[in-house]
Every structure is written in structure tokens, then in C-alpha cells.
Design an enzyme around this catalytic site. Structure first.
Site, PDB file in Angstrom:
ATOM      1  CB  THR A   1       0.597   1.003   7.521  1.00  0.00           C
ATOM      2  OG1 THR A   1      -0.900   1.072   6.532  1.00  0.00           O
ATOM      3  CG2 THR A   1       1.248   2.037   8.120  1.00  0.00           C
TER       4      THR A   1
ATOM      5  CB  SER B   1      -1.032   0.215   1.190  1.00  0.00           C
ATOM      6  OG  SER B   1      -1.768  -1.005   1.011  1.00  0.00           O
TER       7      SER B   1
ATOM      8  CE  LYS C   1      -4.759   2.099  -0.651  1.00  0.00           C
ATOM      9  NZ  LYS C   1      -3.625   0.627  -0.187  1.00  0.00           N
TER      10      LYS C   1
ATOM     11  CB  SER D   1      -4.724   1.557   3.470  1.00  0.00           C
ATOM     12  OG  SER D   1      -3.666   0.899   3.048  1.00  0.00           O
ATOM     13  CG  ASN D   2     -11.279   3.126  -0.312  1.00  0.00           C
ATOM     14  OD1 ASN D   2     -10.891   3.039  -0.754  1.00  0.00           O
ATOM     15  ND2 ASN D   2     -12.324   2.631   0.898  1.00  0.00           N
TER      16      ASN D   2
ATOM     17  CG  ASP E   1      -6.433 -11.646  -1.817  1.00  0.00           C
ATOM     18  OD1 ASP E   1      -7.225 -11.871  -1.378  1.00  0.00           O
ATOM     19  OD2 ASP E   1      -5.563 -10.867  -2.394  1.00  0.00           O
TER      20      ASP E   1
ATOM     21  CB  SER F   1       1.581  -5.271   5.195  1.00  0.00           C
ATOM     22  OG  SER F   1      -0.225  -4.792   6.050  1.00  0.00           O
TER      23      SER F   1
END
Length: 526
Positions: free
Chosen positions: A443, A83, A86, A330-331, A176, A445
Site C-alpha cells: 500500500t 510507500s 518501499k 510500512s515502517n 510531520d 498513501s
């Protein structure tokens, strides 16, 4: 944080000429003598943690006031950024689209109007708004009714042609697809909440009245587009919750299985929707009926004719406001909507290929070496995106000279701040340290990947930019090493200590479970 005017070339030159750099992608072992360079010694010790054995870890730290590189380890090594992608997407969007950009959803009509009867079709046209909710479609329907339309002899037409028809980005994992962080992208969609989780629904499983009874299952927004196949049961009071929700591949059928204890808390999950355009159209049709507007000929999908007349319109919040849920939480879906929108804006094609090309072009203008930067999506969920910590460090430096920097900086998660829309994915990290309330960073992950990049002010008042990415980590707990780096930088410049301190949480503190390495908001774990 105040930007000092500089040239991007100076930043690039500073990264290229670093003590200990012996060639492209190589670096001599840095000194570990605390008396010679205490900061280098402390950061080197963190990167020497056994949890990084066999992993690939890169770290670049820059003093943004002096354009000095304070630490660099494998800064030119290409790694999966997760992420942290982003950061690239949001910075490019602010330049390409502008902070005032809004997504627009329109209702348009064709055919003649006689009294309250529209002798033609009613079109619902979207441009990718990831924040639009059922209540917004209801307001659009109310506006149609207020315009005087009571009956439509033609059809309700859903127009999602602003984007191409590819619903998932390249290199996303098939397993996913049922989970909310991997929802399908459509120009006409709907979010079930104010987080902007477009293309999903909230499903609540409520315990039955007694053990053995079927639980009660509800959806937000309520709809008949998804079919719930309830195979779960109510367990005895105090028993474990084992409820699972899985949407069948390629179908809007959600299987609810497992057990929920009698008298226990409601279980909530958020499955994705297959072809979310259909859900948006269904919600709008229902809202029209609620407001007394009758569609006589059903619904279909088509492109809105250029001669169609406007009837009603909904405008989203600005991109500047969107940055807060986008970066704090974190969209992923916001990232992908922005990428396709940039493609549509720059080249007239709302696709991932056009959008990522627009992102790369803008990043090159910001001073990044994009010849070694590879992007296939906007969120970093795919496993073919590659970036380096040097590239992220250049972005952090260049962004400070942009007019939108203050907005972007404020939208980054803030370490240790418990407010969900301030601390975001960092709200439970670095609490009670010199980094709390100080570090503004993104962040990242997913399985085997962890990243943290952003800003920190050290104890001497210097503004630092740092980027750390780790790949192929299997031991877990890598985020605590990132925290140790950030805390070390926050303490840098304080009175010298006789023995350097490195606060690193032990590996036993690492989260466990099959999805423990996902971005914490994707699993609702932070």
C-alpha cells in the site's frame, strides 16, 4: 507463486508494445465493449469513477506467466509513489546487503585494563539498527559487567558516525516532524516497541482519579531525555477524549494537552525524539549503572578509534526477518536505515544521496529504466520521489527470478488476513472477496496520494502483477478503487458473465479527517 525464467528485456518489450499506445506517455482510449475485452472494460470503468475527476491515475497490469500486458493506462506517467517506494528500497536492499544482513551495535574500549578498572573510554557504536530496544542495551550492559569491567575512568562515548549527521530526508515536511512516521534517522538509536519505530517513544496518558485531576503520564522506554509538560486534565466520565501530544520543534519537550475522561481508556501516542543518539546513550548509561559499571567522567560523542578493543556486541535480526514488519506495517524508519546502510556499503558514505544512488544502480541492474525514476529517500514520505506504474510492474516481474523472491513475496501485506503481521496494511481490505488471501501487495498513501502494487492470481491460475498510483485525489476513498481493481483481477478468467461487475465502495465510505489519507499504520487506524 512460481517464477518462470524470462529475460527482463522481454518484459520491457512487452510494456513498450501495447495495443492502443500512440506515443510516449499517450494512449488511445481503450475499448469499452465487454464482448471485445471484458477485463479492459471493467478496469476502464473503475478508472472512470468520479473520485478520480481531476486526479492523475495510472494503472499497469501484466500477466507474469506470458509476459503480456493486459492493461495499461498512463503507465509511463511519473507520479508520487508514497510507500510503494518501499518496494524499490526493499528489493535493492536484498541484492545490495543480502537477506542475511544484520545491524551490529558494538561496545568497545580504549586504555589499559587493571582488574575491574578500565583506564580509558568505553564506546557505544551503532550501525543504524532500527529494531534495537532498551532491553537490548540492558543486555549489552550486562555483557560489559560479565567481562569484568566495574569502573571506567574515562567517558562513555556515543558513536553514531556510521551515518552522516543529517537526521531527516530531503523534502520531508516540517509539520510531520513530531509524528512517529517521520522520526529522525541515526546510526545509534532506540525503538520503543517490536515494530521497529526507531527514534520515538511511547507516551501513555492515564486518567486521573477524579475529574479535574491531572492525568498520569508514562513513557516507554522510561527516560529523562524527553521532558513531559503535562497540561492535560481529567474530564467527567463518558466525556470525549481530546488529548494531544506535540513535541516542540528542535527540543525534547512534549506538551500534553486536552482532556481524558475519568475511568476511560489510556490514551497512547508516539512522539519523535530530537537527536535520538542521546536517548540511546542515556539508556545504555543507566543500564551500565544498573549492572554495577560506573562511568566516572560522563558522556560525549566521538568516533571510535580504530585501535579500540571489542567488549560486547548485539546483532539484529536478519534483513529477511526485518522485511515482515518493514513491509507489512510500512515502517518508514526501517526504509531510511536501509538506504543509508546501502550508501555506506557501496560507497562508504551513510547518506541519503549515496544510499539512493545505490538503490537506483541496483534497480537498473534489475531492468528498470532509472533515467525517469527519482528517489530522495527510502520510504516515499518525501514529495520529490517519482516513479511510474510501468517501472513498478517491471520490478514485480524481475523480482520473481531472484533467489530472495519467496521471502519478499511473503513479506508483502496479504489482503483480508486479520493477523497484523500477515495482513498488515491490507488486513481490513478486500475481506470476503476473491482477492482475500490472494493479493500480496504494498500500500501507499499520504495526502492526495494513494497506491497499491503487487501480485494476484486470477481465477484461471495466471499470476498477475499490477501497479496503481493516484495523485492529486481530493475526494477520498481512492483505496476502494484500488481494491476494486485487485478484486477484478482476482476474478479474471472465471466463466464469462452477461454483465461485467465492478465492486466499488461509494465515496461516503471514505475516511475523513486531516490525517485520514496517511498510511493506516502511521495513524494506527488499520
Amino acid at each position: 507463486m512460481h517464477a518462470r525464467r524470462r529475460t527482463v528485456g522481454a518484459a520491457l518489450a512487452a510494456l513498450a508494445v501495447v495495443a492502443g499506445l500512440t506515443g510516449p506517455g499517450t494512449q488511445a482510449a481503450p475499448s469499452t465493449d465487454p464482448a471485445a475485452d471484458p477485463l479492459r472494460a471493467r478496469l476502464t470503468a473503475i478508472l472512470g469513477d468520479s473520485r478520480l475527476d481531476g486526479a492523475s491515475a495510472a494503472l499497469t497490469v501484466r500477466d507474469l506467466d506470458s509476459d503480456e500486458t493486459l492493461f495499461r493506462s498512463f503507465g509511463s506517467t511519473r507520479l508520487l509513489p508514497a510507500s510503494n517506494t518501499k518496494l524499490l528500497t526493499s528489493a535493492a536492499a536484498l541484492d545490495v546487503l543480502g537477506p542475511d544482513h544484520r545491524f551490529v551495535t558494538d561496545v568497545l574500549a580504549t586504555g589499559a585494563r587493571r582488574g575491574g578498572t578500565l583506564r580509558g573510554d568505553l564506546y557505544l557504536r551503532g550501525t543504524g539498527d532500527p529494531t534495537i530496544m532498551a532491553a537490548d542495551y540492558d543486555r549489552l550492559a550486562a555483557d560489559v559487567a560479565r567481562s569484568g569491567v566495574r569502573s571506567v575512568t574515562g567517558r562513555l562515548v556515543a558513536d553514531d558516525s556510521w551515518f552522516d549527521a543529517t537526521p531527516l530526508a530531503p523534502f520531508w515536511s516540517w509539520d510531520d516532524e513530531p509524528y512517529h512516521y517521520s522520526a529522525q534517522t541515526s546510526a545509534l538509536t532506540v525503538a520503543p516497541n517490536t515494530d521497529g519505530d526507531a527514534g520515538t517513544v511511547l507516551v501513555d496518558v492515564h486518567p486521573g482519579r477524579r475529574p479535574g485531576a491531572a492525568p498520569r503520564v508514562t513513557m516507554t522506554p522510561a527516560n529523562h531525555y524527553l521532558h513531559i509538560r503535562n497540561r492535560a486534565t481529567t474530564g467527567t466520565a463518558g466525556s470525549d477524549t481530546t488529548v494531544s501530544l506535540v513535541r516542540e520543534h528542535g527540543r525534547n519537550v512534549v506538551d500534553v494537552t486536552g482532556s481524558i475522561p475519568a475511568g476511560g481508556e489510556t490514551y497512547e501516542d508516539q512522539p519523535t525524539v530530537d537527536r535520538p543518539t542521546g536517548l540511546a546513550a542515556q539508556l545504555f548509561a543507566r543500564a551500565l549503572a544498573h549492572h554495577g559499571v560506573r562511568i566516572r567522567a560522563g558522556a560525549r560523542h566521538a568516533v571510535t578509534p580504530s585501535a579500540a578493543r571489542p567488549v560486547a556486541s548485539h546483532r539484529s535480526i536478519t534483513l529477511a526477518a526485518l522485511l515482515t514488519p518493514f513491509l507489512k506495517l510500512s515502517n518508514n524508519m526501517m526504509a531510511e536505515a536501509l538506504v543509508k546502510t546501502m550508501g555506506r556499503t557501496v560507497s562508504g558514505e551513510g547518506s541519503w544521496s549515496a544510499g539512493t544512488a545505490a538503490v537506483l544502480a541496483e534497480l537498473k541492474r534489475l531492468g528498470l529504466d532509472t533515467s525517469t525514476l527519482q528517489l530522495f529517500d527510502g520510504s516515499g514520505l518525501g514529495r520529490a520521489d517519482y516513479a511510474t506504474t510501468d517501472q513498478l510492474a517491471v520490478l514485480l516481474d524481475a523480482a520473481r527470478d531472484k533467489p530472495w523472491f519467496a521471502t519478499w513475496y511473503a513479506a508483502l501485506p496479504v489482503a483480508g488476513d486479520p493477523d497484523r503481521l500477515v495482513g498488515g496494511t491490507l488486513r481490513n481490505r478486500m475481506v470476503g472477496t476473491a482477492a482475500a488471501g490472494n493479493v500480496h501487495a504494498k500500500t501507499g498513501s499520504m495526502t492526495g496520494v494513494s497506491a497499491l502494487s503487487g501480485y494476484v492470481t486470477d481465477a484461471a491460475g495466471h499470476h498477475l502483477g499490477f501497479a496503481m498510483i493516484t495523485n492529486n485525489a481530493v475526494a477520498g476513498g481512492v483505496s476502494s478503487l484500488e481494491d476494486a481493481v485487485a478484486v477484478t483481477l482476482a476474478e479474471h478468467g472465471a466463466a464469462a458473465r452477461s454483465t461485467p461487475r465492478v465492486r466499488v465502495a461509494p465515496a461516503s465510505h471514505a475516511p475523513t479527517g486531516p490525517r485520514a489519507q496517511l498510511e493506516c499504520t502511521w495513524t494506527r487506524s488499520c
